[in-house]
Every structure is written in structure tokens, then in C-alpha cells.
Design a protein around this motif. Sequence first.
Motif, short mmCIF file in Angstrom:
data_model
loop_
_atom_site.label_atom_id
_atom_site.label_comp_id
_atom_site.label_asym_id
_atom_site.label_seq_id
_atom_site.Cartn_x
_atom_site.Cartn_y
_atom_site.Cartn_z
N UNK A 138 1.46 -10.03 3.68
CA UNK A 138 1.15 -8.87 2.84
C UNK A 138 2.09 -7.66 3.15
N UNK A 139 1.62 -6.62 2.27
CA UNK A 139 2.51 -5.35 2.64
C UNK A 139 2.38 -4.78 4.19
N UNK A 140 1.21 -5.14 4.63
CA UNK A 140 0.69 -4.52 6.24
C UNK A 140 1.67 -5.37 6.98
N UNK A 194 -3.30 4.09 -1.73
CA UNK A 194 -2.34 4.45 -1.29
C UNK A 194 -1.88 4.14 -0.11
N UNK A 195 -0.72 3.48 0.32
CA UNK A 195 -0.75 3.06 1.82
C UNK A 195 -0.38 4.25 2.76
N UNK A 196 0.27 5.26 2.21
CA UNK A 196 0.47 6.75 3.10
C UNK A 196 -0.92 7.23 3.33
N UNK A 197 -1.87 6.67 2.52
CA UNK A 197 -3.19 7.62 2.76
C UNK A 197 -3.91 7.01 4.11
N UNK A 253 3.31 -1.14 -2.47
CA UNK A 253 2.76 -2.58 -2.41
C UNK A 253 1.38 -2.57 -1.76
N UNK A 254 1.00 -1.65 -0.85
CA UNK A 254 -0.54 -1.60 -0.55
C UNK A 254 -1.32 -1.30 -1.77
N UNK A 255 -0.81 -0.18 -2.49
CA UNK A 255 -1.83 0.25 -3.42
C UNK A 255 -1.97 -0.61 -4.57
N UNK A 256 -0.94 -1.79 -4.91
CA UNK A 256 -1.06 -2.82 -5.79
C UNK A 256 -1.87 -4.01 -5.34
N UNK A 257 -1.79 -4.08 -4.01
CA UNK A 257 -2.74 -5.13 -3.39
C UNK A 257 -4.16 -4.62 -3.37
N UNK A 258 -4.51 -3.64 -2.86
CA UNK A 258 -5.86 -3.04 -2.95
C UNK A 258 -6.50 -3.10 -4.33
N UNK A 280 9.98 -3.61 5.39
CA UNK A 280 10.01 -2.78 4.36
C UNK A 280 9.93 -1.25 4.71
N UNK A 281 10.24 -0.25 3.98
CA UNK A 281 10.38 1.03 4.33
C UNK A 281 8.86 1.80 3.80
N UNK A 282 8.61 2.95 4.22
CA UNK A 282 7.21 3.46 3.97
C UNK A 282 6.99 3.64 2.14
#
Length: 211
Positions: free
Chosen positions: A46-48, A78-81, A64-69, A56-58
Motif C-alpha cells: 500500500x501507499x504506506x 490526506x497522507x500529509x495530515x 495514494x493514502x487519500x484514495x486508499x482511505x 514514492x515521494x511525499x
Amino acid sequence: MIEAVIFDFGGVLTTSPFEAFARFEKERGYPLDIIRNTNAANHLENAWAKFERAEIDIDTFDRLFAAESLALGGAEVRGREVLPLLSGDLRPEMVEALKRISARFRTGCITNNLPANAIGSQSGRSLYVAEVMVLFNHVIESAKIGLRKPDPRIYQMMVEALGVDPINCIYLDDLGVNLKPARAMGMTTIKVTSGPQAVAELEAVTGLKLT
């Protein structure tokens, strides 16, 4: 005969980020455990996982994390959060135990981390406290080697770096999935649920007084 004690970092030497995840989800009105469940689904690819291996970059991780969640939990996180939630508080009793252990045995740290939080990065310098990290004979970061737990190769790299037999090692982690490969190699494993519990089990296995 114990030769070495190998530690995970987050959730072992620090409080678990899961506590911060839960607070964040409650504050934002997200479904309970959406972050943990997103991390756990397809956990090898997965993205993580890709970000911890620095594949992958940030910006890609964030997307990707946003789409998976959203697909898994019905809310777009959002992954950044999520990144600022990873810096837990040091557990003083675990740091003291590490100090005493490092005076007697070889010590190592295997940490699954993200490039944004790698040792030496701006956020990593606050996450990985320098006075603690110097207590380890060797540190392995997933973001720097392109491998992450539970890949058995990362544990093999550690025992080779320390020059020890896995049978004579103790490994501590807060995630059962990361303990399995270490146990399969012959290590004594400790699943960390709290600082006092981990210290008590370490004392029993090493025979040392750690408090």
C-alpha cells in the motif's frame, strides 16, 4: 545466552502513534481506526509500505493514502495530515532500560520510517532523539535501505551488523506481524503494550534490573 537486544522505535521507546491517530480521527469526525485500517490493508504494497521503502515521494504518498482511505473507510484522509501524528512521547522507563541494557549487551534499532521522518530530516531530528539513538550499536531505517519490516531480510541485516546469533537475541516491537519473522529466526520476542510491561518482560529475560 543473550548477546543483543533489538528494539523497534515508535510504539516501543515512544508511546504508540495509534493514540494520536484516534485523537485525530475524533477531532476530524473520521471513522474510528480509518488510519490503522488503511495502513493494514494490503500492508506489503500500500501507499504506506511504498513510502517507508522510499519508492514514492511525499506528494504521491499524500494522494495514494487519500484514495486508499476513501476506498476502504469512506473518508478521504490526506497522507500529509498523518505524518505529524507519528511523533509519540518518549517512554522514560524504556530509555532507562535501554541505557542499562546497552552497558551489557549489543543493541540495535530497526525502524520502519518515512523519508519525511528519516533520521537527519527536519522532523526526524525531533522524532529520533539524539541522546537515545547513540545508545544503539546499529540502526536500520526502512526509508534508507528500501526494505521494511516484516521483510525477513531486514532482521538478517541487523544480526549480521551486530555480529550475533539470532538465537541469542531479544526483539521488541508493538506489532505482532513484525515479531513473527524475528521469532522464526530464533529470537526471543516481546510484544510491547506498555512501558512497564516491556520492562518487566525484559528483566525476566535478561536477568538485569532495569529500573
